[in-house]
Design a protein around this motif. Structure first.
Motif, PDB file in Angstrom:
ATOM      1  N   GLU B 100       0.851  -1.191   0.000  1.00  0.00           N
ATOM      2  CA  GLU B 100       0.000   0.000   0.000  1.00  0.00           C
ATOM      3  C   GLU B 100       0.894   1.251   0.000  1.00  0.00           C
ATOM      4  O   GLU B 100       0.579   2.250  -0.656  1.00  0.00           O
ATOM      5  N   LYS B 101       2.034   1.148   0.689  1.00  0.00           N
ATOM      6  CA  LYS B 101       2.963   2.290   0.775  1.00  0.00           C
ATOM      7  C   LYS B 101       3.493   2.655  -0.616  1.00  0.00           C
ATOM      8  O   LYS B 101       3.521   3.832  -0.988  1.00  0.00           O
ATOM      9  N   LEU B 102       3.891   1.633  -1.385  1.00  0.00           N
ATOM     10  CA  LEU B 102       4.375   1.900  -2.749  1.00  0.00           C
ATOM     11  C   LEU B 102       3.268   2.566  -3.564  1.00  0.00           C
ATOM     12  O   LEU B 102       3.505   3.542  -4.282  1.00  0.00           O
ATOM     13  N   GLN B 103       2.058   2.045  -3.434  1.00  0.00           N
ATOM     14  CA  GLN B 103       0.942   2.592  -4.217  1.00  0.00           C
ATOM     15  C   GLN B 103       0.664   4.053  -3.869  1.00  0.00           C
ATOM     16  O   GLN B 103       0.263   4.838  -4.714  1.00  0.00           O
ATOM     17  N   MET B 106       3.499   6.918  -5.382  1.00  0.00           N
ATOM     18  CA  MET B 106       3.492   7.489  -6.735  1.00  0.00           C
ATOM     19  C   MET B 106       2.328   6.918  -7.540  1.00  0.00           C
ATOM     20  O   MET B 106       1.848   5.824  -7.254  1.00  0.00           O
ATOM     21  N   PRO B 107       1.878   7.688  -8.558  1.00  0.00           N
ATOM     22  CA  PRO B 107       0.788   7.168  -9.392  1.00  0.00           C
ATOM     23  C   PRO B 107       1.255   5.923 -10.144  1.00  0.00           C
ATOM     24  O   PRO B 107       2.444   5.766 -10.437  1.00  0.00           O
ATOM     25  N   TYR B 108       0.287   5.079 -10.484  1.00  0.00           N
ATOM     26  CA  TYR B 108       0.568   3.818 -11.177  1.00  0.00           C
ATOM     27  C   TYR B 108       1.340   4.028 -12.480  1.00  0.00           C
ATOM     28  O   TYR B 108       2.350   3.360 -12.728  1.00  0.00           O
ATOM     29  N   ASP B 109       0.888   4.958 -13.308  1.00  0.00           N
ATOM     30  CA  ASP B 109       1.548   5.154 -14.600  1.00  0.00           C
ATOM     31  C   ASP B 109       2.993   5.621 -14.436  1.00  0.00           C
ATOM     32  O   ASP B 109       3.858   5.276 -15.242  1.00  0.00           O
ATOM     33  N   VAL B 110       3.271   6.415 -13.376  1.00  0.00           N
ATOM     34  CA  VAL B 110       4.642   6.865 -13.121  1.00  0.00           C
ATOM     35  C   VAL B 110       5.508   5.660 -12.760  1.00  0.00           C
ATOM     36  O   VAL B 110       6.616   5.484 -13.282  1.00  0.00           O
ATOM     37  N   PHE B 111       4.980   4.797 -11.900  1.00  0.00           N
ATOM     38  CA  PHE B 111       5.710   3.585 -11.525  1.00  0.00           C
ATOM     39  C   PHE B 111       6.066   2.758 -12.761  1.00  0.00           C
ATOM     40  O   PHE B 111       7.198   2.290 -12.926  1.00  0.00           O
ATOM     41  N   MET B 112       5.099   2.573 -13.650  1.00  0.00           N
ATOM     42  CA  MET B 112       5.302   1.732 -14.829  1.00  0.00           C
ATOM     43  C   MET B 112       6.337   2.354 -15.773  1.00  0.00           C
ATOM     44  O   MET B 112       7.211   1.669 -16.302  1.00  0.00           O
ATOM     45  N   LEU B 113       6.230   3.666 -15.964  1.00  0.00           N
ATOM     46  CA  LEU B 113       7.123   4.371 -16.880  1.00  0.00           C
ATOM     47  C   LEU B 113       8.549   4.374 -16.327  1.00  0.00           C
ATOM     48  O   LEU B 113       9.513   4.094 -17.037  1.00  0.00           O
ATOM     49  N   GLN B 114       8.659   4.674 -15.055  1.00  0.00           N
ATOM     50  CA  GLN B 114       9.955   4.766 -14.397  1.00  0.00           C
ATOM     51  C   GLN B 114      10.707   3.443 -14.452  1.00  0.00           C
ATOM     52  O   GLN B 114      11.926   3.410 -14.536  1.00  0.00           O
ATOM     53  N   ASN B 115       9.953   2.335 -14.426  1.00  0.00           N
ATOM     54  CA  ASN B 115      10.593   1.025 -14.419  1.00  0.00           C
ATOM     55  C   ASN B 115      10.618   0.351 -15.785  1.00  0.00           C
ATOM     56  O   ASN B 115      10.925  -0.830 -15.901  1.00  0.00           O
ATOM     57  N   ASN B 116      10.240   1.143 -16.792  1.00  0.00           N
ATOM     58  CA  ASN B 116      10.318   0.619 -18.158  1.00  0.00           C
ATOM     59  C   ASN B 116       9.422  -0.563 -18.448  1.00  0.00           C
ATOM     60  O   ASN B 116       9.749  -1.395 -19.297  1.00  0.00           O
ATOM     61  N   TYR B 117       8.264  -0.651 -17.761  1.00  0.00           N
ATOM     62  CA  TYR B 117       7.341  -1.746 -18.028  1.00  0.00           C
ATOM     63  C   TYR B 117       6.342  -1.336 -19.107  1.00  0.00           C
ATOM     64  O   TYR B 117       5.744  -0.280 -19.032  1.00  0.00           O
ATOM     65  N   MET B 118       6.162  -2.215 -20.092  1.00  0.00           N
ATOM     66  CA  MET B 118       5.219  -1.927 -21.172  1.00  0.00           C
ATOM     67  C   MET B 118       3.789  -2.266 -20.775  1.00  0.00           C
ATOM     68  O   MET B 118       2.833  -1.754 -21.348  1.00  0.00           O
ATOM     69  N   GLY B 119       3.645  -3.173 -19.821  1.00  0.00           N
ATOM     70  CA  GLY B 119       2.303  -3.558 -19.394  1.00  0.00           C
ATOM     71  C   GLY B 119       2.380  -4.396 -18.134  1.00  0.00           C
ATOM     72  O   GLY B 119       3.464  -4.872 -17.762  1.00  0.00           O
ATOM     73  N   ALA B 120       1.232  -4.569 -17.484  1.00  0.00           N
ATOM     74  CA  ALA B 120       1.210  -5.301 -16.215  1.00  0.00           C
ATOM     75  C   ALA B 120       0.020  -6.227 -16.113  1.00  0.00           C
ATOM     76  O   ALA B 120      -1.020  -6.002 -16.730  1.00  0.00           O
ATOM     77  N   PHE B 121       0.210  -7.284 -15.337  1.00  0.00           N
ATOM     78  CA  PHE B 121      -0.864  -8.214 -14.960  1.00  0.00           C
ATOM     79  C   PHE B 121      -1.006  -8.054 -13.449  1.00  0.00           C
ATOM     80  O   PHE B 121      -0.034  -8.213 -12.714  1.00  0.00           O
ATOM     81  N   ILE B 122      -2.218  -7.711 -12.996  1.00  0.00           N
ATOM     82  CA  ILE B 122      -2.438  -7.304 -11.609  1.00  0.00           C
ATOM     83  C   ILE B 122      -3.213  -8.378 -10.862  1.00  0.00           C
ATOM     84  O   ILE B 122      -4.342  -8.695 -11.223  1.00  0.00           O
ATOM     85  N   LEU B 123      -2.627  -8.906  -9.797  1.00  0.00           N
ATOM     86  CA  LEU B 123      -3.267  -9.997  -9.051  1.00  0.00           C
ATOM     87  C   LEU B 123      -3.606  -9.594  -7.620  1.00  0.00           C
ATOM     88  O   LEU B 123      -2.751  -9.045  -6.919  1.00  0.00           O
ATOM     89  N   GLY B 124      -4.829  -9.855  -7.196  1.00  0.00           N
ATOM     90  CA  GLY B 124      -5.171  -9.790  -5.775  1.00  0.00           C
ATOM     91  C   GLY B 124      -5.490  -8.415  -5.216  1.00  0.00           C
ATOM     92  O   GLY B 124      -5.600  -8.264  -4.002  1.00  0.00           O
ATOM     93  N   PHE B 125      -5.650  -7.407  -6.069  1.00  0.00           N
ATOM     94  CA  PHE B 125      -5.955  -6.073  -5.542  1.00  0.00           C
ATOM     95  C   PHE B 125      -7.388  -6.033  -5.012  1.00  0.00           C
ATOM     96  O   PHE B 125      -8.316  -6.477  -5.678  1.00  0.00           O
ATOM     97  N   SER B 126      -7.553  -5.468  -3.812  1.00  0.00           N
ATOM     98  CA  SER B 126      -8.911  -5.257  -3.306  1.00  0.00           C
ATOM     99  C   SER B 126      -9.447  -3.961  -3.897  1.00  0.00           C
ATOM    100  O   SER B 126      -8.699  -3.156  -4.446  1.00  0.00           O
ATOM    101  N   LEU B 127     -10.763  -3.772  -3.760  1.00  0.00           N
ATOM    102  CA  LEU B 127     -11.381  -2.575  -4.352  1.00  0.00           C
ATOM    103  C   LEU B 127     -10.830  -1.298  -3.731  1.00  0.00           C
ATOM    104  O   LEU B 127     -10.881  -0.233  -4.338  1.00  0.00           O
ATOM    105  N   SER B 128     -10.267  -1.402  -2.513  1.00  0.00           N
ATOM    106  CA  SER B 128      -9.792  -0.197  -1.839  1.00  0.00           C
ATOM    107  C   SER B 128      -8.317   0.098  -2.111  1.00  0.00           C
ATOM    108  O   SER B 128      -7.776   1.076  -1.600  1.00  0.00           O
ATOM    109  N   ALA B 129      -7.636  -0.727  -2.914  1.00  0.00           N
ATOM    110  CA  ALA B 129      -6.220  -0.477  -3.210  1.00  0.00           C
ATOM    111  C   ALA B 129      -6.070   0.885  -3.901  1.00  0.00           C
ATOM    112  O   ALA B 129      -6.903   1.269  -4.727  1.00  0.00           O
ATOM    113  N   ALA B 130      -5.011   1.604  -3.541  1.00  0.00           N
ATOM    114  CA  ALA B 130      -4.841   2.985  -4.032  1.00  0.00           C
ATOM    115  C   ALA B 130      -4.794   3.044  -5.560  1.00  0.00           C
ATOM    116  O   ALA B 130      -5.385   3.938  -6.173  1.00  0.00           O
TER     117      ALA B 130
END
Lengths: 334, 334
Positions: B100-103, B106-130
């Motif tokens: 939750e702290k990582l989320q 920084m915004p999700y898109d910033v995280f993805m861009l900063q780490n050079n990820y082209m796309g993600a598969f997201i597992l186990g997020f609850s509806l309240s995840a940031a």
């Protein structure tokens, strides 16, 4: 997994004869071939994905009730999108118009086996098509555009998300100020017409609007929709009408203009599908897009998954609201 | 489509500096890099699919609330299936546990861009995840396992078909003779728990059975479910209980046995998921399978489609009823 040897054992013939029948060689009797094919189907035999580059791998697109020969026709882009994926992957794609007569002449799996097709993409079948029953128990990897079969692991449904589409249309109209929205539909004889009808009411409920069943009206003939159902909706005081497809929306547009309504000042109209003509009506039609190239591509992806034993049941594309000029704020005095 | 030059123009800096920031080169200040990343995200910049074989193409699996390190854990096969497709296709796949702290940092898109990820598969997020809020407007191709985001063309939902699963379970129980079926659920704080809850009632209605809301009961803590809700369902005279997941079903199995019930003679219990332990409970658990290898593979297929601008919204695998021994005919005198 049934092998040729199993079929041979069951019929007490050689594996070579079975192979001849399954590969359509002509030097066995028609009667024997028929028997072998039917036994193969009964035992759940299907053509297997072959990794060798030199054997021809054939898929087919089976079409009924839709036109695909010209770019303005509704299945043209779907066929194109499918071929854009399948052919570079090494498949030959046959496009076949299937008549009711063909469907009644032999079971679906026999047709597929006899013609050496590994899988099919099925366009435009109504719920009453003969092969729709066969799909319940078919063993052939098959993707249905806008038709759903429950609990058969080799059959997928591909389409655009009706719920999302209706939700986008209703929430857009709500935002413009509409509070009474009607729905004009053709007969509910196809899966997708039922899905959109249901989605319309779900969207109304989600938007906290009156979801009285009387707000949806329709019948098989567009003229009856125009002469009977459309006036009834207008009498009920709707300020916007969502239509089950663009042809219905265009007919409603013309009919309302004939009745003296100015669109969108007096009444908003929204279509569904975004067929090529929507940009050219007067006024241009606001509608829900189903991206037909993407439908074709997704049809191929789903079929490829089925061929690799990944059992996709449903694949829905995002719907998209295309805002043109047939919807606006409701008139002040309604 | 936003290019590096557009970002450079907006900030009045050189394209080279933008490139450095987006590729994580260290010789620019942290502050400047942050500003460039945020501007890039604001302008909708995303990494593009590159066709060159020599550049590393990175995807990531982001996990919360699920375990994947050991074969018996619920995300293990999902991760495996995804990698079985992605790695042969030339992608590097990083698996990252997101706090939750990582989320919140920084915004999700910033995280993805900063780490050079082209796309993600997201597992186990609850509806309240940031980051769930970020997905509403994200520009990054992203596939969510068991979570749905409406109307964002770069986000897909992949899962097993809850409606089909519940329909299979309910119609199986109906066929065995059951007429009063209860549902035990954990808290409805995740998308999939809501979907299964809704699907349970839809299946009851489809089977023409009493769909009184009182037949579904539950709360966050399994102990509370066992001590409070399970006895209440038994008092109501249900002869079968479907559970929201296998852990709940196993707890119910043990609790009922402690109360003196013989399973399945006195009461039928059906789970959901078919986790590896289901074959080893006593009696072995009848349940709805979600094939986790196929979930992983489909997650990759959907992501690949998004990367190729095919806007998949929903991809559902067929559910499958796995009949073992925890469900049978209802007792005669109920």
């Amino acid at each position: 997994m049934t092998r040729m040897q199993d079929i041979a054992d069951k019929l007490g013939i050689s594996k070579g004869t079975v192979s001849k029948a399954l590969n359509g060689t002509s030097n066995i009797s028609e009667e024997l071939q028929k028997k072998i094919l039917e036994t193969a189907v009964e035992m759940g035999y299907t053509k297997k994905l072959r990794r060798q580059k030199d054997t021809e791998q054939k898929l087919c697109i089976l079409i009924d009730n839709m036109e695909y020969e010209e770019p303005y026709q509704n299945a043209y882009d779907i066929v194109l999108g499918f071929r854009q994926m399948a052919e570079p992957a090494g498949y030959t794609v046959d496009i076949i118009r299937v008549t009711e007569k063909l469907q009644r002449s032999m079971p679906y799996d026999v047709f597929m086996l006899q013609n050496n097709y590994m899988g099919a993409f099925i366009l435009g079948f109504s719920l009453s098509a003969a092969w729709m029953r066969d799909f319940l128990t078919s063993h052939t990897p098959t993707v249905l555009y806008d038709n759903y079969i429950i609990a058969n692991p080799t059959i997928s449904y591909v389409g655009v998300d009706s719920n999302e589409g209706m939700e986008l249309a209703v929430s857009y109209l709500k935002q413009l100020g509409h509070r009474k929205i009607g729905y004009l539909t053709s007969a509910l004889g196809s899966y997708v017409m039922q899905a959109r009808h249901k989605a319309f009411f779900q969207a109304l409920r989600q938007a906290d609007m009156n979801a009285d069943p009387a707000y949806a009206r329709g019948s098989y003939h567009i003229t009856e929709c125009m002469e009977k159902h459309l006036p009834r909706l207008l009498d009920m005081g709707v300020t916007a009408i969502i239509c089950c497809h663009d042809q219905m929306a265009h007919a409603a547009l013309l009919q309302c203009q004939q009745l003296g309504y100015h669109i969108p000042k007096d009444l908003s109209i929204i279509g569904f599908d975004d067929l090529p003509f929507c940009a050219y009506t007067s006024p241009p039609l606001t509608t829900i897009r189903q991206n037909r190239i993407q439908i074709g591509k997704s049809g191929y992806s789903a079929l490829e998954s089925l061929l690799n034993q990944v059992s996709i049941g449903t694949l829905l594309l995002h719907a998209q609201l295309i805002v043109r000029n047939s919807a606006g704020e409701p008139p002040v005095h309604k």
